[in-house]
Design a protein around this motif. Sequence first.
Motif: not given
Length: 126
Positions: A60-63, A69-75, A108-115, A117-123
């Motif tokens: 997969m690409t970051p995009a 996952w419906h997260v902003p590109r910045e995440v 890298l995938i673990a970092r992305i999954e953590t990011a 989850a953090t984004h969704r918790d804060m949203a």
Amino acid sequence: MADHPSLMRRLASALRRHPVLFPAFGLALVVFLVFAVRSTMFAVYWADPAHRDQRIEGWMTPAYVSHSWHVPREVMEAAIGSDEPKLKGGKPTLDRIAREEGVPTADLIARIETAIATHRDMAPSE
């Protein structure tokens, strides 16, 4: 049917009077159709529930992950550490980004999954 030859004569006459306008209109119509088809295909693809929150994989690409996952590109950029041009120049896969960083793709995938989850918790809840 009696108007058909008349219509053809009027079109031929208009083409002779505006030799640049007709091809330009045709080109604009083709460009519009290409973008309309691409937009429709994009909407149909991402509307399918099977493409939402897909398990993140190295191909997969970051995009793609961002859309799924419906997260902003910045995440994604923050998770990848994208101050560098990793996300530029083509469509880098997570495998390629991990290889360039010298880390396992799983890390890298673990970092992305953590990011994510953090984004969704804060949203705020929708």
